[in-house]
Design a protein around this motif. Structure first.
Motif, PDB file in Angstrom:
ATOM      1  N   THR A  27       0.855  -1.195   0.216  1.00 48.15           N
ATOM      2  CA  THR A  27       0.030  -0.057  -0.045  1.00 48.15           C
ATOM      3  C   THR A  27       0.872   1.204  -0.063  1.00 48.15           C
ATOM      4  O   THR A  27       1.656   1.345   0.712  1.00 48.15           O
ATOM      5  N   PRO A  28       0.683   2.135  -1.020  1.00 48.87           N
ATOM      6  CA  PRO A  28       1.486   3.454  -0.807  1.00 48.87           C
ATOM      7  C   PRO A  28       1.090   4.397   0.429  1.00 48.87           C
ATOM      8  O   PRO A  28       0.191   4.331   0.898  1.00 48.87           O
ATOM      9  N   ALA A  29       2.113   4.870   0.922  1.00 52.75           N
ATOM     10  CA  ALA A  29       1.857   5.554   2.133  1.00 52.75           C
ATOM     11  C   ALA A  29       1.625   7.191   2.103  1.00 52.75           C
ATOM     12  O   ALA A  29       1.518   8.062   2.782  1.00 52.75           O
ATOM     13  N   ASN A  30       1.615   7.528   0.729  1.00 54.23           N
ATOM     14  CA  ASN A  30       1.808   9.000   0.177  1.00 54.23           C
ATOM     15  C   ASN A  30       0.405   8.820  -0.878  1.00 54.23           C
ATOM     16  O   ASN A  30       0.060   7.960  -1.330  1.00 54.23           O
ATOM     17  N   ALA A  31      -0.411  10.013  -0.769  1.00 51.29           N
ATOM     18  CA  ALA A  31      -1.300  10.403  -1.692  1.00 51.29           C
ATOM     19  C   ALA A  31      -0.693  10.167  -3.127  1.00 51.29           C
ATOM     20  O   ALA A  31       0.676  10.763  -3.346  1.00 51.29           O
ATOM     21  N   PRO A  32      -1.409  10.178  -4.292  1.00 47.09           N
ATOM     22  CA  PRO A  32      -0.836  10.244  -5.752  1.00 47.09           C
ATOM     23  C   PRO A  32      -0.198  11.426  -5.718  1.00 47.09           C
ATOM     24  O   PRO A  32      -0.713  12.588  -5.456  1.00 47.09           O
TER      25      PRO A  32
ATOM     26  N   GLU B 210       5.463   5.838  -1.973  1.00 45.86           N
ATOM     27  CA  GLU B 210       6.304   5.600  -0.936  1.00 45.86           C
ATOM     28  C   GLU B 210       5.823   4.223  -0.200  1.00 45.86           C
ATOM     29  O   GLU B 210       4.687   4.256  -0.139  1.00 45.86           O
ATOM     30  N   PHE B 211       6.673   3.425  -0.003  1.00 43.61           N
ATOM     31  CA  PHE B 211       6.130   2.036   0.478  1.00 43.61           C
ATOM     32  C   PHE B 211       6.689   1.740   1.615  1.00 43.61           C
ATOM     33  O   PHE B 211       8.032   1.968   2.088  1.00 43.61           O
ATOM     34  N   HIS B 212       6.150   1.326   2.766  1.00 46.37           N
ATOM     35  CA  HIS B 212       6.481   0.901   4.097  1.00 46.37           C
ATOM     36  C   HIS B 212       6.614  -0.694   4.340  1.00 46.37           C
ATOM     37  O   HIS B 212       5.297  -1.292   3.869  1.00 46.37           O
ATOM     38  N   VAL B 213       7.447  -1.548   4.298  1.00 48.32           N
ATOM     39  CA  VAL B 213       7.463  -2.970   4.282  1.00 48.32           C
ATOM     40  C   VAL B 213       8.009  -3.527   5.463  1.00 48.32           C
ATOM     41  O   VAL B 213       9.252  -3.160   6.040  1.00 48.32           O
TER      42      VAL B 213
ATOM     43  N   PRO C  30      -1.858   3.007   4.522  1.00 48.07           N
ATOM     44  CA  PRO C  30      -2.829   3.323   3.774  1.00 48.07           C
ATOM     45  C   PRO C  30      -3.487   4.716   4.643  1.00 48.07           C
ATOM     46  O   PRO C  30      -4.152   5.638   3.830  1.00 48.07           O
ATOM     47  N   MET C  31      -3.429   4.645   5.905  1.00 50.27           N
ATOM     48  CA  MET C  31      -3.850   5.752   6.604  1.00 50.27           C
ATOM     49  C   MET C  31      -3.045   7.079   6.335  1.00 50.27           C
ATOM     50  O   MET C  31      -3.419   8.167   6.251  1.00 50.27           O
TER      51      MET C  31
END
Length: 367
Positions: free
Chosen positions: A186-191, A198-201, A253-254
């Motif tokens: 899930t991207p962690a930033n708005a488009p 940005e991805f958090h893994v 996502p939040m």
């Protein structure tokens, strides 16, 4: 039809791992070419099938929710090279597997119900795939890789074209370390106009892709990124107040939704419960608190389960803490985290009186 499908699935569900193994064995026998669509290791794919099947069964009497999910799934499957002819083999294998494990619960009437349901599913997926004139996948390159701890990394990926996702949605990715083993992130930033995502893994036990990304991903790695999916989105103009419940990297996502809302002066109230076992798990807390300082509609409540000496936080599990505050009957509830955390949270909230149709979560966000 709904009753027959659910009753027969109740019989099958305790044997669900065997159902998945038989299904893929039958599929590859009927259509050997489909084997090339998947990675050598099928464990992740079997797990993903089970989650999709359970999710469809849960929504089988809710067409307004089921059809958008199937449309997204159909568009997403374009990345595999799935064509219309494959769906016939999939349907035959699925019904054969359910029949084999349903025992006395299976009869001609039940078979017709499953066949009709699968026809609806396959039609929705193939129609959506045929109508999508966008690329089957997007190409991206890692431009930033930062390891925050031994098991968490933040990555930024520059895409060749902006991916048309909504804040809160997720995408599937294929990385060079694990060819054909797609993972949902899930991207962690708005488009963004520059196409950077940005991805958090978090490296999870048994997670082939997540461990490779945290430990071995490098700047310059080329990714393939599939079509966006998911329904954990917020319409700031029509949404009621929003409760966000996030465990660990489930904050991604939040974060994307908050990133989008922070561009506007007025929004619904947003209450975030951000939880982890220890303080280290709340790696994004300071950033969220900085955003909250400038946006009065946003409230952040950190929650720790196993770190009793930390002050300024709530203590306990996320389900316990959230329901301590009430039942949240009039709020839209978004839940993101591990499958166990999601199950426990949804169950606890339902007991507390939260309406089920207020709660949203996505089925595909882990290895």
């Amino acid at each position: 039809m709904v009753r027959l499908i659910r009753e027969s699935f109740e019989v099958v569900e305790p044997q669900i791992d065997d159902v998945a193994k038989f299904f893929y064995g039958m599929l590859f026998s009927l259509s050997p070419a489909t084997r090339e669509l998947f990675a050598v290791n099928m464990e992740v794919q079997r797990s993903r099938l089970l989650r999709a099947l359970v999710h469809v069964i849960q929504m089988v009497d809710k067409p307004d929710e089921l059809l958008p999910f199937l449309h997204q799934l159909g568009r997403d499957h374009r990345k595999f090279g799935v064509v219309a002819d494959h769906y016939e083999a999939v349907g035959t294998a699925l019904l054969a597997s359910i029949k084999r494990h349903a025992g006395d619960a299976w009869n001609d009437t039940v078979e017709r119900a499953w066949a009709e349901a699968y026809t609806v599913m396959a039609s929705a997926m193939t129609e959506a795939a045929a109508a999508d004139d966008g690329p089957a996948w997007y190409t991206g390159e890692i431009i930033h890789h930062e390891r925050l701890s031994w098991d968490v990394a933040v990555m930024r990926v520059q895409t060749d074209h902006p991916v048309p996702y909504l804040p809160g949605q997720y995408v599937s990715v294929e990385v060079p370390q694990r060819p054909r083993l797609w993972r949902y992130l899930t991207p962690a930033n708005a488009p963004a106009e520059d196409g950077i995502m940005e991805f958090h893994v978090r490296s999870v036990e048994g997670g082939w892709v997540s461990r490779a990304l945290v430990g071995h991903a490098r700047i310059g790695d080329q990714w393939r990124i599939g079509a966006p999916m998911g329904r954990m989105t917020v319409d700031r103009e029509d949404s009621p107040d929003v409760l966000m419940i996030a465990g660990g990297t489930g904050i991604a996502p939040m974060r994307a939704i908050i990133d989008e809302l922070a561009q506007y002066g007025e929004n619904p109230r947003v209450q975030v419960f951000y939880g982890g076992r220890t303080r280290e798990d709340l790696y994004d807390l300071e950033n969220l608190q900085r955003i909250a300082m400038h946006n009065p509609w946003l409230t952040i409540t950190p929650v720790l389960e196993d770190d009793p000496n930390v002050s300024g936080v709530e203590h306990g599990t996320l389900p316990e803490v959230v329901t301590r505050y009430g039942a949240w009957q009039d709020w839209d509830v978004l839940v993101s985290g591990s499958p166990g955390m999601i199950r426990a949270t949804v169950s606890k909230m339902l007991v507390a009186g939260t309406p089920l149709d207020r709660i949203r979560y996505d089925p595909f966000t882990l290895d």
